[in-house]
Write an enzyme that holds these catalytic residues in place. Structure first.
Site, short mmCIF file in Angstrom:
data_model
loop_
_atom_site.label_atom_id
_atom_site.label_comp_id
_atom_site.label_asym_id
_atom_site.label_seq_id
_atom_site.Cartn_x
_atom_site.Cartn_y
_atom_site.Cartn_z
N LYS A 1 0.89 -1.18 0.00
CA LYS A 1 0.00 0.00 0.00
C LYS A 1 0.92 1.22 0.00
O LYS A 1 1.39 1.66 1.05
CB LYS A 1 -0.88 -0.05 1.24
CG LYS A 1 -2.20 0.68 1.16
CD LYS A 1 -2.11 2.14 0.86
CE LYS A 1 -1.70 3.02 2.01
NZ LYS A 1 -1.40 4.42 1.52
N GLU B 1 9.15 1.24 10.95
CA GLU B 1 10.21 2.22 10.67
C GLU B 1 9.54 3.59 10.77
O GLU B 1 8.82 4.00 9.86
CB GLU B 1 10.78 1.99 9.27
CG GLU B 1 11.51 0.68 9.09
CD GLU B 1 12.86 0.64 9.78
OE1 GLU B 1 13.32 1.69 10.28
OE2 GLU B 1 13.47 -0.44 9.82
N CYS C 1 13.73 10.59 7.02
CA CYS C 1 13.60 10.25 8.43
C CYS C 1 14.95 10.34 9.13
O CYS C 1 15.02 10.56 10.33
CB CYS C 1 13.01 8.86 8.58
SG CYS C 1 13.93 7.65 7.63
N GLU D 1 10.07 16.47 14.09
CA GLU D 1 10.73 16.42 12.77
C GLU D 1 10.36 17.66 11.96
O GLU D 1 9.18 17.95 11.79
CB GLU D 1 10.19 15.23 11.99
CG GLU D 1 10.86 13.93 12.23
CD GLU D 1 10.25 12.85 11.34
OE1 GLU D 1 9.02 12.65 11.37
OE2 GLU D 1 11.02 12.19 10.64
P1 NAP Z 1 2.37 8.77 7.22
O1 NAP Z 1 1.38 9.86 7.16
O2 NAP Z 1 2.48 7.99 8.48
O3 NAP Z 1 2.02 7.80 5.99
C1 NAP Z 1 2.77 6.66 5.70
C2 NAP Z 1 1.88 5.63 5.04
O4 NAP Z 1 0.86 5.26 5.93
C3 NAP Z 1 1.20 6.13 3.77
O5 NAP Z 1 1.11 5.07 2.86
C4 NAP Z 1 -0.18 6.52 4.29
O6 NAP Z 1 -1.19 6.48 3.31
C5 NAP Z 1 -0.42 5.42 5.30
N1 NAP Z 1 -1.41 5.76 6.32
C6 NAP Z 1 -1.79 6.98 6.77
N2 NAP Z 1 -2.74 6.85 7.72
C7 NAP Z 1 -2.96 5.52 7.86
C8 NAP Z 1 -3.84 4.75 8.68
N3 NAP Z 1 -4.66 5.30 9.56
N4 NAP Z 1 -3.80 3.41 8.54
C9 NAP Z 1 -2.96 2.82 7.67
N5 NAP Z 1 -2.12 3.50 6.87
C10 NAP Z 1 -2.12 4.83 6.96
O7 NAP Z 1 3.84 9.25 6.92
P2 NAP Z 1 4.33 10.15 5.71
O8 NAP Z 1 3.97 11.56 5.99
O9 NAP Z 1 3.92 9.55 4.42
O10 NAP Z 1 5.92 9.94 5.82
C11 NAP Z 1 6.73 10.72 6.61
C12 NAP Z 1 7.07 10.00 7.89
O11 NAP Z 1 7.68 8.76 7.60
C13 NAP Z 1 8.06 10.76 8.72
O12 NAP Z 1 7.70 10.72 10.07
C14 NAP Z 1 9.36 9.99 8.49
O13 NAP Z 1 10.30 10.14 9.52
C15 NAP Z 1 8.86 8.61 8.37
N6 NAP Z 1 9.83 7.76 7.66
C16 NAP Z 1 10.51 6.83 8.38
C17 NAP Z 1 11.46 6.04 7.76
C18 NAP Z 1 12.22 5.01 8.53
O14 NAP Z 1 12.83 4.15 7.90
N7 NAP Z 1 12.23 5.05 9.86
C19 NAP Z 1 11.70 6.19 6.40
C20 NAP Z 1 10.98 7.15 5.69
C21 NAP Z 1 10.03 7.93 6.35
P3 NAP Z 1 -1.68 7.85 2.58
O15 NAP Z 1 -0.52 8.32 1.81
O16 NAP Z 1 -2.78 7.40 1.71
O17 NAP Z 1 -2.09 8.77 3.67
#
Ligand code: NAP
Length: 493
Positions: free
Chosen positions: A190, A266, A300, A397
């Site tokens: 997804k 992650e 991240c 962040e």
């Molecule tokens: P996000 O809002 O948490 O979204 C990540 C994924 O989760 C997307 O596919 C999103 O879908 C989905 N999602 C959102 N709400 C959900 C729910 N209630 N149930 C299931 N899935 C859901 O994060 P983001 O803004 O895309 O990414 C940025 C974050 O990722 C930052 O905090 C960054 O630090 C972190 N990150 C961590 C790593 C690591 O390896 N530790 C690597 C990269 C990024 P939609 O797009 O459809 O909302």
């Protein structure tokens, strides 16, 4: 405040038709169209690039069904054959690198050089896991009593649901898909709604590489909460691997608890970047530019808080301002761009809020400091000096091109400040004294530490965080273990 760099205008590559990657959901090797659609927007121009399919619960469960049907044959396939298919994925990714990089820079906005770096990194997960696929072994021991032997066999964990963010649309997918396939698992991916085209372009690639139908399925949805919950409630799903924000990670952990699904998380980071007086200044500045500005700060692992010892602080601040001021801001697809746009307007507004909060608490704007007007979600490279410890951006962040600098005097003070966060993903230390570097690395609460380097990610190394930054590791030998379940067999010969 220094002048904000001008923004050149460039059109997307004329020969890249984004709609070619919007054929539908990828389920069981076929493209399934849906009535509802999700618009994909170029953050550099705010223009629509394409519309992808929008799955509901029924389509997501059809993807689980496809993964379930494909599972017996895939897990039974000889490891060498799985390995060769993964190797072919690597080769095709290298062949298609220019196209994939152009696509990533269009839908994500990142500079082409960053996008090329991401494709190379993403492809390496296939090469590494092609090698891992034939090195999965078991254990044989003797019970302490001597009565019997202890045999441990490793079997694929089962169907894995993979949820990925928009900031590395290729690498976050391959970092999960490659080890899952190496282990013999089938998957449903997804991807993030902002950057689904790369995931679908990669689906084409898997098919061309010989990945059997149903082994990898890709579903996009505008209702990720309901769709993911339904998949997690399906008893055939045994693994969830999530990369994204800590908030969503917590929600998914709670959902996964209902069916006791194994979780890899992650999550977010808040990386400290510590520069000691004895650091090689040029090396520290080079490292800072990579740690802060790769992906325009939307990583991240991005350095979020710079702690700089007072003897080197002024020279470091001046050097950083000079380098940030020289960066060329522009559309991701323009080869001259070094800092692309943020992913959405909301992301720009968050940065504005954090910068305003920091300046209201006494931070000095040394460069940048205001969003760019006009189309596209641009925020310029920014340096803030003397940021107070209680400023919000020292705890959250920033996820953008803002470097927040703060002075320190002693090693203990730097370590205490670095650990004063709920996160623990990456940390950076610059010192010529390796003994001190290693000592501080061991005291810092993070899953990864870089000493005299601005980059930690490596497909051959275990990537992951401690505290609220996550659970589990991806990459290295640990990556494939996440998709394997040990089975212990007590045996008397
Ligand atoms: P996000 O809002 O948490 O979204 C990540 C994924 O989760 C997307 O596919 C999103 O879908 C989905 N999602 C959102 N709400 C959900 C729910 N209630 N149930 C299931 N899935 C859901 O994060 P983001 O803004 O895309 O990414 C940025 C974050 O990722 C930052 O905090 C960054 O630090 C972190 N990150 C961590 C790593 C690591 O390896 N530790 C690597 C990269 C990024 P939609 O797009 O459809 O909302």
């Amino acid at each position: 405040m220094n002048a904000i760099p001008s923004r050149p205008v460039a059109d997307p590559p004329a020969d890249l038709d984004c709609t070619a990657f919007a054929k539908g959901l990828f389920i069981d090797g076929e493209w399934r169209r849906t009535v509802a659609r999700i618009a994909v927007v170029d953050p550099s121009t705010e223009r629509a690039l394409a519309e992808v399919a929008d799955a509901g619960v029924a389509e997501a469960l059809a993807a689980v069904e496809a993964a379930d049907r494909a599972a017996p044959a895939w897990r039974a396939k000889p490891p060498r054959e799985r390995s060769e298919i993964l190797r072919r994925c690597f080769e095709l990714m290298v062949e298609r690198a220019d196209m994939l990089a152009a696509l990533i820079s269009l839908e994500n906005g990142k500079a082409l050089t960053d996008a090329r770096g991401e494709v190379a990194y993403a492809a390496e997960f296939f090469r590494w896991n092609a090698e891992e696929a034939v090195r999965i072994t078991g254990d044989l021991g003797t019970a302490p009593s001597g009565a019997n032997r202890l045999l441990v066999d490793y079997a694929p964990i089962g169907i894995a649901v993979l949820v990925t963010p928009w900031n590395f649309p290729a690498a976050m997918a391959t970092r999960k898909i490659a080890p899952a396939l190496a282990a013999g698992c089938t998957v449903v991916l997804k991807p993030a709604s902002e950057t689904p085209l790369t995931a679908y372009a990669l689906a084409d690639l898997y098919r061309d590489a010989g990945v059997p139908d149903g082994v990898v399925n890709v579903v996009t949805t505008s209702d990720p909460g309901a769709v993911t919950a339904a998949m997690l409630d399906d008893p055939r799903v045994r693994k969830l691997s999530f990369t994204g924000s800590t908030g969503v990670g917590r929600t998914l952990l709670a959902q996964a608890a209902r069916s006791v699904v194994s979780c890899a998380m992650e999550l977010g980071g808040n990386a400290p970047f510590i520069v000691f007086d004895d650091a090689d200044l040029e090396a520290a500045l080079d490292g800072a530019m990579i740690a802060k500005m790769r992906n325009a700060g939307e990583a991240c692992t991005a350095a979020n808080r710079f702690y700089v010892q007072s003897g080197i602080y002024d020279r470091f601040a001046a050097g950083l301002v000079a380098r940030m001021a020289a960066m060329r801001v522009g559309p991701g697809s323009d080869p001259a761009t070094q800092c692309g746009p943020m992913i959405t307007r909301k992301a720009v507004e968050k940065i504005e809020r954090l910068v305003a909060d920091a300046t209201s608490r006494g931070a000095r704007v040394l460069h940048g400091g205001a969003a760019l007007a006009g189309l596209g979600y641009f925020y310029p490279p920014t340096v803030l000096g003397d940021v107070s410890a209680d400023a919000m951006l020292m705890h959250e962040e920033i996820f953008g091109p803002v470097a927040a600098l703060r002075r320190f005097e002693t090693e203990d003070e730097a370590v205490g400040a670095a650990n004063d966060t709920e996160y623990g993903l990456a940390s950076y230390i610059f010192t010529r004294d390796l003994q001190r570097g290693l000592g501080v690395a061991r005291r810092i609460e993070s899953g990864m530490v870089a000493i005299n380097r601005g980059l930690v990610s490596d497909p051959a190394a275990p990537f992951g965080g401690v505290k609220q930054s996550g659970l589990g590791r991806e990459g290295g030998h640990h990556g494939v273990l996440d998709y394997l379940e040990p089975k212990y067999i007590a045996v008397s010969f």
